[in-house]
Structures are given as C-alpha cells and as structure tokens.
Design a protein around this motif. Structure first.
Motif, short mmCIF file in Angstrom:
data_model
loop_
_atom_site.label_atom_id
_atom_site.label_comp_id
_atom_site.label_asym_id
_atom_site.label_seq_id
_atom_site.Cartn_x
_atom_site.Cartn_y
_atom_site.Cartn_z
N ARG A 150 -71.12 54.63 -58.98
CA ARG A 150 -71.94 53.54 -58.45
C ARG A 150 -72.63 52.88 -59.62
O ARG A 150 -72.61 53.38 -60.74
CB ARG A 150 -72.98 54.08 -57.46
CG ARG A 150 -73.85 55.18 -58.09
CD ARG A 150 -75.11 55.48 -57.34
NE ARG A 150 -75.82 56.62 -57.88
CZ ARG A 150 -76.53 56.61 -58.99
NH1 ARG A 150 -76.64 55.50 -59.71
NH2 ARG A 150 -77.15 57.71 -59.42
N GLY A 177 -64.22 52.07 -58.75
CA GLY A 177 -63.67 51.52 -57.52
C GLY A 177 -63.99 50.05 -57.31
O GLY A 177 -64.02 49.57 -56.17
N VAL A 179 -66.85 48.58 -57.73
CA VAL A 179 -68.05 48.56 -56.90
C VAL A 179 -69.12 47.64 -57.48
O VAL A 179 -69.23 47.46 -58.69
CB VAL A 179 -68.63 49.98 -56.72
CG1 VAL A 179 -67.65 50.86 -55.95
CG2 VAL A 179 -68.99 50.61 -58.06
N ARG A 301 -56.28 52.46 -43.93
CA ARG A 301 -56.94 53.61 -43.32
C ARG A 301 -56.30 53.96 -41.97
O ARG A 301 -55.99 55.12 -41.70
CB ARG A 301 -58.43 53.33 -43.12
CG ARG A 301 -59.25 53.30 -44.40
CD ARG A 301 -60.74 53.42 -44.10
NE ARG A 301 -61.19 52.45 -43.11
CZ ARG A 301 -61.58 51.21 -43.40
NH1 ARG A 301 -61.54 50.78 -44.65
NH2 ARG A 301 -61.98 50.40 -42.45
N ARG A 313 -58.34 58.36 -48.63
CA ARG A 313 -59.61 57.66 -48.85
C ARG A 313 -59.35 56.27 -49.43
O ARG A 313 -58.68 56.14 -50.45
CB ARG A 313 -60.47 58.47 -49.83
CG ARG A 313 -61.85 57.88 -50.07
CD ARG A 313 -62.87 58.44 -49.11
NE ARG A 313 -64.16 57.74 -49.23
CZ ARG A 313 -65.14 58.10 -50.04
NH1 ARG A 313 -64.97 59.15 -50.83
NH2 ARG A 313 -66.27 57.44 -50.06
N TYR A 315 -61.50 53.36 -51.09
CA TYR A 315 -62.84 53.27 -51.66
C TYR A 315 -62.99 51.99 -52.49
O TYR A 315 -62.16 51.72 -53.34
CB TYR A 315 -63.13 54.48 -52.55
CG TYR A 315 -64.56 54.52 -53.03
CD1 TYR A 315 -65.58 54.95 -52.19
CD2 TYR A 315 -64.89 54.06 -54.30
CE1 TYR A 315 -66.90 54.95 -52.62
CE2 TYR A 315 -66.20 54.07 -54.73
CZ TYR A 315 -67.21 54.51 -53.89
OH TYR A 315 -68.51 54.50 -54.31
N PRO A 316 -64.07 51.24 -52.22
CA PRO A 316 -65.02 51.38 -51.12
C PRO A 316 -64.33 51.16 -49.77
O PRO A 316 -63.31 50.48 -49.69
CB PRO A 316 -66.04 50.27 -51.38
CG PRO A 316 -65.82 49.82 -52.77
CD PRO A 316 -64.39 50.06 -53.07
N GLU A 317 -64.89 51.74 -48.73
CA GLU A 317 -64.29 51.61 -47.40
C GLU A 317 -64.13 50.14 -47.02
O GLU A 317 -63.11 49.74 -46.47
CB GLU A 317 -65.14 52.35 -46.37
CG GLU A 317 -64.49 52.42 -45.01
CD GLU A 317 -65.21 53.35 -44.07
OE1 GLU A 317 -65.69 52.87 -43.01
OE2 GLU A 317 -65.30 54.55 -44.37
N PHE A 324 -59.48 47.46 -54.93
CA PHE A 324 -60.13 48.69 -54.48
C PHE A 324 -59.21 49.87 -54.79
O PHE A 324 -58.09 49.70 -55.26
CB PHE A 324 -60.45 48.62 -52.99
CG PHE A 324 -59.27 48.36 -52.08
CD1 PHE A 324 -58.50 49.41 -51.57
CD2 PHE A 324 -58.91 47.06 -51.75
CE1 PHE A 324 -57.41 49.16 -50.74
CE2 PHE A 324 -57.81 46.80 -50.93
CZ PHE A 324 -57.07 47.85 -50.42
N GLN A 325 -59.71 51.08 -54.55
CA GLN A 325 -58.96 52.30 -54.84
C GLN A 325 -58.42 52.94 -53.56
O GLN A 325 -59.03 52.81 -52.49
CB GLN A 325 -59.85 53.32 -55.55
CG GLN A 325 -60.29 52.93 -56.94
CD GLN A 325 -61.21 53.98 -57.55
OE1 GLN A 325 -61.82 54.78 -56.85
NE2 GLN A 325 -61.33 53.97 -58.88
N TRP A 327 -57.15 56.94 -52.59
CA TRP A 327 -57.05 58.34 -53.03
C TRP A 327 -56.22 59.12 -52.02
O TRP A 327 -56.43 59.00 -50.81
CB TRP A 327 -58.44 58.97 -53.12
CG TRP A 327 -59.29 58.42 -54.21
CD1 TRP A 327 -59.98 57.24 -54.21
CD2 TRP A 327 -59.55 59.03 -55.47
NE1 TRP A 327 -60.66 57.07 -55.39
CE2 TRP A 327 -60.42 58.16 -56.18
CE3 TRP A 327 -59.15 60.23 -56.07
CZ2 TRP A 327 -60.88 58.47 -57.46
CZ3 TRP A 327 -59.62 60.53 -57.34
CH2 TRP A 327 -60.47 59.65 -58.02
N CYS A 364 -55.21 58.90 -57.61
CA CYS A 364 -55.82 57.63 -57.24
C CYS A 364 -54.97 56.48 -57.77
O CYS A 364 -54.35 56.59 -58.83
CB CYS A 364 -57.23 57.57 -57.83
SG CYS A 364 -58.03 55.96 -57.74
#
Length: 398
Positions: A150, A177, A179, A301, A313, A315-317, A324-325, A327, A364
């Motif tokens: 973060r 990610g 962010v 998702r 996952r 990420y971020p959702e 974005f990533q 995983w 990832c």
C-alpha cells in the motif's frame, strides 16, 4: 558422485531450465502476435513497420515542415510545453528515460535542501528495478518508509526516525498492484512531509490514468507535489521518453544535469512525435480503460469461482487503474504453460504478461486493459477463464 560431477549436473540442469523458459517466452510472444483476442497490444509486440505507421497523421500534431529538432529544440520543446500545460507547472524537461529523469530531479532537490536522503516505499521503482542507481550514480541515499503493499501513511512519514530531504511517492505503486491512496490520504501524506520541511516528488510514470481513482484532474494531482515525473510509453504508447515537470528554476537545472548524464540526445523527433500522439489519442481514453478494467476484474473473479478455483485473488479487487494483479495457487511455470497453451489452442490470450513467483506454490501476473480489451464482454472473460483452468494440472486439464 564427485563434487565436480555434481556441479556439472547442476549446471546442465540450470541451463536446460533457462533454455526451456526462453522457449516458453518465445511461444508466449508468438501467441500474443497471433491471438485474435487480447487485453492489450503494446508497442514492443509490434513490428517496426507497425510502429512507424502509428505516426500517420502526425501533421495534425506538429508542423512537419519545420526543421527537425537539434539537441532538444523544436518538437521536443513543443512537447515540454504541452506537458507543463497539462500538469499546471511552470516548465517541463524531456528525458530519454525515467530512471535518468528521477535521479536528476532528486539530486537537484538534494542540492537545494542540503539532504541527499530520499524517503520512499520499499517496492518503488528505484528500489526494485534500477540496480541501486540512486546511491550508485545519483549520490542519493534512499530510506524505506514501509514494505506493505500500500502507499506509505501520513503517520509513517511524520514519525520516521531520521531526517530526509525529499519524499518520493510512486502513483500508482506498480509492484504492490498498481495501488493508489485516496485523495484524502494523499493530501495527508504530503502535508506530513511538509511538516518535516521535506520536498515532495511524484513518480508519476502512470499518473495519467490515476485521475479516475483520485477523483481529481492532472493539474490538481500534480499541484500537490514540488516536482513530477511522467512517462510517455507506459500508458500513452509512445516510443519511449519521460519528462520532469515543476518550477522553472528546477527544470532549468535539470536540463544541465540531463546534459551531464548523457541525456541531451542529438535528435529525438520520432519519440517526441509519438509522445504528442499519445497525449492526443490515448490520454482521453484512459478513463474508459480504467472503467472496463473493473468489468474485467469482476468477471475474472466470477470466472475462477465458477471454474472451481475459489482461491484466486484479483488485486485490488476493484482496480485503481486499468492495470491490476492476479494471484493463483500454482507455480509460475505451470501457469505460464497453461496461458500459452490456451492462446495457441483457442486464439484467446487471457494472461499476456509473465507470471512471477510470489511464494511456494503461489504466483502473480499483471493484467493490462487497453483499447483491445474494450472488445471483451464479461462473458468473454469467463469463457476464457474456463478454457485456461481446464489446462491446469489437477483441474480436469489435458
């Protein structure tokens, strides 16, 4: 087995492993070229002819009957003025690379503050991808505020145990990610640095697409910092290049250091024209890409859950930018093979980027949504996920 024989066997195994990964990379790039559906088609996936064709229509961006640039004048100066206008700064300086640009900006600030210490995130680009350039070349001393995935908090900036002359914030933080903080968090972090009499520099390689999440204009975002770096190829699809924007005196000094670093290139008109093209053609579309990246992320998702892989996952959702990533609980090589096989057999490339190991049995990758990604519906994404999962071992794979 003798020590020598054992070492020879290990070396042979390592060589074979490297060769296998090199072949897999070649297959991945070939699959990307041939795929009928991808999320993004980057410049480095294209031929020279295709890249040069992207300059068609450049006469609408700059007077092509003017003399070509020479050591940073002409079209390069026009690009610098364009960037300064967009970011609301007094001036801007073009650089061939962001690595050079940020070193120069921060060493200029170090001279003004009298403190070469730069506070930054442990996952920031200079710490991860530049071979210690700040300390080895720039004479700077980086210190890490946090290694959490973060942005640094205002408390971490305010309470850091030693003085620093500059705070560098990467917006967005790619290796965490992509962010971003909220606008309120960002203003609090900047205020905390000001309380310590530190200057604030934004690593804005991807600042262009950060306006959606932050809910502010480029000028408002850049206005928080003392200086800003931006890239012309990461989101704008330019041939390369970067710029430093800020106060006129700082920019003029940065140009002196640009020369000393070897960045005052004889002619740069192709790169400068491609950057102007990116600002004209891609910059207005970035909010659309960000919005669709959120559609893609939600569909990924749902697709993994429907395919029987609930431990997946995104990420971020809700992505902060159009990147974005993802995983997954597999080894990186296994996921790479499944990604490539899916593209080769279906013509649809779900995961174009390489997979990197994130821990035992965990890997990832990055998903980047650009204009090509706008063609995907949520159902297209879910179908591609099912095809991909079917090629994973132990998942009904083939």
């Amino acid at each position: 087995m003798s020590d020598t024989a054992e070492r020879d066997e290990q070396a042979t195994g390592q060589g074979s492993d490297q060769e296998r990964r090199a072949r897999l990379r070649e297959r991945r790039l070939a699959a990307h070229r041939k795929a009928r559906r991808v999320f993004a088609r980057f410049g480095f996936h294209k031929t020279l002819r295709e890249r040069l064709a992207e300059l068609d229509g450049a006469e609408d961006l700059y007077d092509l009957d003017e003399l070509s640039d020479l050591y940073g004048d002409g079209v390069v100066e026009a690009l610098e003025a364009k960037v300064a206008g967009l970011l609301g700064t007094q001036a801007a300086a073009f650089f061939p690379t962001g690595t050079m640009a940020q070193q120069v900006a921060l060493r200029c600030w170090a001279g003004r503050t009298g403190n070469p210490t730069v506070a930054l995130h442990a996952l920031s680009h200079p710490e991860v991808h530049e071979r210690n350039a700040f300390s080895e070349v720039g004479g700077l001393r980086p210190v890490r505020l946090t290694d959490e995935p973060r942005m640094p908090s205002a408390a971490e900036v305010r309470d850091f145990e030693e003085p620093f002359g500059a705070l560098m914030l990467e917006l967005p933080l790619r290796d965490a990610g992509f962010v971003l903080p909220s606008w309120e968090e960002l203003t609090e972090v900047v205020a905390a640095a000001r309380e310590r009499d530190a200057v604030v520099h934004f690593d804005g390689a991807r600042l262009w697409e950060s306006t959606v999440h932050l809910g502010r204009s480029l000028e408002e975002i850049a206005g928080l910092a003392d200086s800003v770096y931006v890239s012309f190829y990461k989101s704008l699809e330019g041939f390369g290049g970067a710029a430093i924007a800020g106060p006129r005196e700082l920019v003029e000094e940065a140009k002196v250091w640009r020369h000393r670093y070897g960045g005052l290139v004889f002619q740069q008109f192709p790169t400068a024209l491609s950057a102007l093209a990116g600002l004209e053609r891609e910059l207005p579309r970035l909010p659309e890409y960000v919005a669709h990246a959120r559609v893609v992320a939600a569909a990924l998702r749902e697709g993994f859950a429907a395919a029987g892989l609930p431990w997946a996952r995104v990420y971020p959702e809700v992505p902060h930018t159009h990147d974005f990533q993802v995983w997954l609980p597999y080894e990186a090589d296994v996921l790479m093979e499944a990604s490539v096989r899916t593209a080769e057999e279906t013509g649809v490339l779900l995961f174009a980027a390489a997979w990197s190991r994130g821990g035992p049995g965990l890997a990832c990758t990055e998903v980047c949504v650009r204009s090509a990604g706008l063609e995907w519906t949520a159902e297209d994404v879910k179908t591609a996920v099912a095809e991909f999962v079917a090629r994973l071992p132990g998942e009904g794979g083939r």
